[in-house]
Design an enzyme around this catalytic site. Structure first.
Site, PDB file in Angstrom:
ATOM      1  CB  CYS A  53      -1.003   0.002   1.145  1.00 12.38           C
ATOM      2  SG  CYS A  53      -0.301  -0.239   2.774  1.00 12.38           S
ATOM      3  CG  ASP A 157      -8.150   1.744   0.727  1.00  9.55           C
ATOM      4  OD1 ASP A 157      -7.021   1.228   0.616  1.00  9.55           O
ATOM      5  OD2 ASP A 157      -8.975   1.392   1.584  1.00  9.55           O
ATOM      6  CG  HIS A 159      -5.408  -1.414   1.452  1.00 10.75           C
ATOM      7  ND1 HIS A 159      -5.446  -0.131   1.949  1.00 10.75           N
ATOM      8  CD2 HIS A 159      -4.369  -2.027   2.062  1.00 10.75           C
ATOM      9  CE1 HIS A 159      -4.471   0.027   2.830  1.00 10.75           C
ATOM     10  NE2 HIS A 159      -3.801  -1.112   2.916  1.00 10.75           N
TER      11      HIS A 159
END
Length: 198
Positions: A53, A157, A159
């Site tokens: 990440c 994000d 992820h």
């Protein structure tokens, strides 16, 4: 230093466009100018779930302000650079070792990306107080400052796993969205942020 493009054809750009603004009533909005590519787990065929990440966030930052892959380092190039700068001991190359905001800031400078200025917030509860300062230096992220204590940050994000087809898909799944500062951040955890300028 040079960087090889780290994306697949069809990479999504400016994935916040079309996202409804949060909050109620009047608010002050700060938006980045320019374009970026959204990097996330596996976007280049590398399975980096659970450790990539920080790298993906760095790649997104390196793609700004022109929204092109030129100058965006591959994961292996980031690891090599951190070892070469003596920030990480030998052994990071080819590993599943994660990186954070400090390493990302070093790599932004190393790869000629936008200039990052790290900001350490010792407790999430203090983040609200940092918003005005962040607002005045805003470039690589977005923040919406509302009336009273209502404040939001735009979260991209990294992820996400898979092959999202469009920004609407990312937004609907919650990978891209506005988060209220008072509830999105743990009041007892520390946070490192990067304020960018091109």
């Amino acid at each position: 230093a040079t960087a090889a493009p780290a994306h697949r054809p069809g990479a999504l750009k400016d994935v916040h466009l079309g996202l409804a603004l949060p909050g109620r009533g009047r608010a002050r909005l700060a938006l980045l100018s320019g374009h970026y590519i959204y990097y996330h787990y596996g976007c280049d065929g590398v399975d980096d779930r659970g450790w990539g990440c920080g790298y993906r966030t760095l790649q997104t930052l390196c793609s700004w302000p022109e929204g092109r892959p030129a100058g965006v380092p591959e994961l292996a190039a980031v690891q090599a650079a951190l070892e070469d700068m003596d920030d990480k001991p030998p052994g990071l190359r080819g590993s599943r070792g994660s990186i954070g905001c400090v390493e990302a800031s070093l790599c932004l400078d190393h790869f000629g990306g936008p200039q990052g200025r790290p900001c350490h917030v010792p407790r999430g509860a203090a983040l609200q107080g940092e918003l005005e300062r962040l607002y005045s230096h805003l470039a690589g992220s977005e923040a919406l400052l509302g009336p009273g204590t209502e404040a939001y940050v735009l979260v991209l994000d990294p992820h996400c796993w898979g092959d999202p087809k469009n920004p609407s898909e990312l937004q609907a799944a919650g990978w891209v969205g506005w988060r209220e500062v008072s509830s999105a951040f743990d009041s007892n955890s520390f946070y490192n942020l990067n304020s960018l300028s091109s």
